[in-house]
Design a protein around this motif. Structure first.
Motif, PDB file in Angstrom:
ATOM      1  N   LEU A  29       1.780   9.711  -5.588  1.00  0.00           N
ATOM      2  CA  LEU A  29       2.161   8.710  -6.578  1.00  0.00           C
ATOM      3  C   LEU A  29       3.689   8.585  -6.635  1.00  0.00           C
ATOM      4  O   LEU A  29       4.381   9.588  -6.800  1.00  0.00           O
ATOM      5  CB  LEU A  29       1.612   9.148  -7.929  1.00  0.00           C
ATOM      6  N   PRO A  30       4.226   7.366  -6.469  1.00  0.00           N
ATOM      7  CA  PRO A  30       5.687   7.211  -6.527  1.00  0.00           C
ATOM      8  C   PRO A  30       6.268   7.726  -7.842  1.00  0.00           C
ATOM      9  O   PRO A  30       5.608   7.666  -8.897  1.00  0.00           O
ATOM     10  CB  PRO A  30       5.881   5.695  -6.396  1.00  0.00           C
ATOM     11  N   VAL A  31       7.489   8.223  -7.781  1.00  0.00           N
ATOM     12  CA  VAL A  31       8.182   8.698  -8.976  1.00  0.00           C
ATOM     13  C   VAL A  31       8.192   7.623 -10.058  1.00  0.00           C
ATOM     14  O   VAL A  31       7.999   7.904 -11.251  1.00  0.00           O
ATOM     15  CB  VAL A  31       9.625   9.137  -8.631  1.00  0.00           C
ATOM     16  N   ALA A  32       8.404   6.358  -9.649  1.00  0.00           N
ATOM     17  CA  ALA A  32       8.465   5.246 -10.606  1.00  0.00           C
ATOM     18  C   ALA A  32       7.154   5.063 -11.358  1.00  0.00           C
ATOM     19  O   ALA A  32       7.116   4.421 -12.413  1.00  0.00           O
ATOM     20  CB  ALA A  32       8.837   3.952  -9.882  1.00  0.00           C
ATOM     21  N   TYR A  33       6.060   5.628 -10.825  1.00  0.00           N
ATOM     22  CA  TYR A  33       4.755   5.496 -11.470  1.00  0.00           C
ATOM     23  C   TYR A  33       4.216   6.839 -11.959  1.00  0.00           C
ATOM     24  O   TYR A  33       3.016   6.996 -12.152  1.00  0.00           O
ATOM     25  CB  TYR A  33       3.773   4.810 -10.519  1.00  0.00           C
ATOM     26  N   ARG A  79      -2.222  10.011 -13.068  1.00  0.00           N
ATOM     27  CA  ARG A  79      -2.197  11.334 -12.442  1.00  0.00           C
ATOM     28  C   ARG A  79      -3.567  12.008 -12.432  1.00  0.00           C
ATOM     29  O   ARG A  79      -3.822  12.923 -11.652  1.00  0.00           O
ATOM     30  CB  ARG A  79      -1.162  12.232 -13.130  1.00  0.00           C
ATOM     31  N   LYS A  80      -4.484  11.563 -13.289  1.00  0.00           N
ATOM     32  CA  LYS A  80      -5.850  12.093 -13.261  1.00  0.00           C
ATOM     33  C   LYS A  80      -6.608  11.585 -12.027  1.00  0.00           C
ATOM     34  O   LYS A  80      -7.574  12.214 -11.586  1.00  0.00           O
ATOM     35  CB  LYS A  80      -6.604  11.689 -14.529  1.00  0.00           C
ATOM     36  N   MET A 112       0.834  -1.187   0.000  1.00  0.00           N
ATOM     37  CA  MET A 112       0.000   0.000   0.000  1.00  0.00           C
ATOM     38  C   MET A 112       0.872   1.242   0.000  1.00  0.00           C
ATOM     39  O   MET A 112       1.837   1.340   0.763  1.00  0.00           O
ATOM     40  CB  MET A 112      -0.917   0.018   1.224  1.00  0.00           C
ATOM     41  N   CYS A 113       0.534   2.204  -0.855  1.00  0.00           N
ATOM     42  CA  CYS A 113       1.318   3.428  -0.941  1.00  0.00           C
ATOM     43  C   CYS A 113       0.420   4.570  -1.421  1.00  0.00           C
ATOM     44  O   CYS A 113       0.003   4.592  -2.580  1.00  0.00           O
ATOM     45  CB  CYS A 113       2.506   3.251  -1.890  1.00  0.00           C
ATOM     46  N   ASP A 145      14.568   8.260   1.972  1.00  0.00           N
ATOM     47  CA  ASP A 145      15.948   8.243   1.466  1.00  0.00           C
ATOM     48  C   ASP A 145      16.026   8.612  -0.015  1.00  0.00           C
ATOM     49  O   ASP A 145      17.087   8.526  -0.634  1.00  0.00           O
ATOM     50  CB  ASP A 145      16.594   6.881   1.706  1.00  0.00           C
ATOM     51  N   GLY A 146      14.896   9.012  -0.598  1.00  0.00           N
ATOM     52  CA  GLY A 146      14.878   9.424  -1.994  1.00  0.00           C
ATOM     53  C   GLY A 146      14.594   8.319  -2.989  1.00  0.00           C
ATOM     54  O   GLY A 146      14.603   8.567  -4.207  1.00  0.00           O
TER      55      GLY A 146
END
Length: 404
Positions: free
Chosen positions: A238-242, A230-231, A89-90, A250-251
């Protein structure tokens, strides 16, 4: 009308009132008894009150058998599942619903099913769902509005033939069926991203486990999947990877503290390779047959323990208590102690026990009635441990194979 609180027709409102009256006796056993929760069961059965009642009563039985109310606090998944089952979950979508990510590519289905039982995977999934349901309740309180379902992001990158291994498909199918039967309206939307050319084949293998309403919630996204996500999800959630801006402290752009990315399971975890069991007996169960083994339990609170493995394929297994003396009884006529389920005992040997609250004849049933082609050889050891702790081995009495 949508069938939700504040948007009910007269007929739907009457159905809700009838439903509440008919299940008055089990309301205290439900995780939530407000109208939002009850309407989920009614919508799942098109406001047929009798069918909704049967569904929710079956769910109460499911919660009791699986110890759902305490599964978060009292049960921990095996280490191999914690380390190598991907997902997590994120963040939350724009309406406040929790988001769960399933990451398919790194998943090692065969390694996992060689290292833990199918039942452990089922319990893990139930535990995850209960955590998400609890998070929905927290969001409802925090946002002062009803949040009852989750958004899923299904990352299909790396989906391949290894994920279509038959025992894995069967296990996943059982998990989907469990979810459909016990968590109606639990899904808001499922976004499938990065689907490879094999995706239609994989989907065809599992789609019959999904009801039509769930199928309508699936959205297979194309190359603009980040834009679509993103909509529905703010960038900071939302994670950067997605496609968002969220990272771990830690970035890490993949947010690994929240989403597990799995991997290949080391062979050191494989149970069959690491555990050698010397069984007391071995028997071949014909196709379409059931084998019953009787054990006399003389003292209340005795422990009935079993170990077994099967050759070549899975086997059904359950424990029952005879309700009549003498003669044969089929499973349906006996008292169910441990529900009959199919065990992947050809991959992971089964080792479990149950406390017998009262004396009597307890019956271990090996069920091969669902197999119309294949006989199964089962090796097993059974022991009765009296309350005092002295081991008492009792000879079993195989009452025979009951044709189906």
């Amino acid at each position: 009308m949508s069938g939700r609180v504040g948007d009910l027709s007269l007929k739907q409102g009457d159905a809700l009132a009838q439903f509440r009256v008919r299940i008055q006796d089990i309301l205290p056993d439900l995780p939530a008894e407000h109208d939002h929760y009850l309407l989920r069961w009614l919508r799942a059965r098109s406001f047929n009150v009798a069918k909704a009642e049967a569904m929710i009563r079956k769910h109460i039985d499911f919660r009791r058998k699986m110890k759902v109310d305490t599964i978060i606090s009292d049960w921990t998944p095996p280490k191999v599942i914690q380390k190598y089952v991907s997902g997590g979950m994120c963040g939350y979508d724009k309406e406040g619903s929790p988001i769960w990510y399933d990451v398919i590519g790194p998943l090692d289905p065969k390694g996992l099913l060689m290292s833990a039982s199918k039942q452990d995977f089922m319990r893990t999934k139930i535990r995850n769902i209960e955590i998400l349901q609890r998070e929905c309740r927290r969001q409802s309180s925090k946002l002062n509005k009803n949040v009852e379902s989750i958004t899923m992001v299904y990352d299909c990158e790396g989906l391949g033939l290894k994920h279509m291994w038959k025992p894995a498909i069967e296990t996943y199918g059982e998990i989907l069926t469990m979810f459909e039967e016990n968590y109606p309206e639990g899904l808001k939307k499922v976004f499938l991203i990065k689907a490879p050319i094999l995706f239609p084949m994989a989907y065809n293998l599992i789609k019959h486990f999904l009801c039509e309403e769930t199928r309508r919630k699936l959205a297979v996204l194309g190359g603009n999947w980040q834009e679509v996500l993103r909509k529905h999800v703010d960038a900071e959630q939302l994670p950067v990877a997605y496609g968002g801006t969220r990272t771990d402290p830690d970035g890490d752009p993949r947010c690994r503290t929240m989403i597990n990315y799995g991997g290949t399971v080391p062979r050191s975890y494989y149970v069959r390779d690491s555990i050698q069991v010397r069984y007391d007996a071995s028997v071949t169960i014909s196709r379409g047959a059931v084998l019953q083994l009787d054990y006399d339990v003389g003292a209340p609170c005795s422990l009935l323990r079993w170990q077994f493995s099967s050759d070549g394929a899975d086997i059904g297994f359950g424990v029952y208590k005879r309700t009549a003396e003498g003669g044969e009884q089929k499973m349906a006529a006996m008292l169910e102690v441990v529900p009959c389920e199919r065990y992947n005992a050809h991959l992971v040997p089964e080792d479990n026990a149950v406390t017998c609250p009262e004396p009597g004849v307890y019956v271990l049933c090996f069920d091969n009635s669902y197999s119309i082609i294949q006989s199964k050889t089962v090796s097993y050891t059974v022991e009765v441990l009296p309350p005092a702790g002295e081991v008492l081995m009792l000879p079993d009495r195989a009452v025979g194979r009951i044709p189906v």
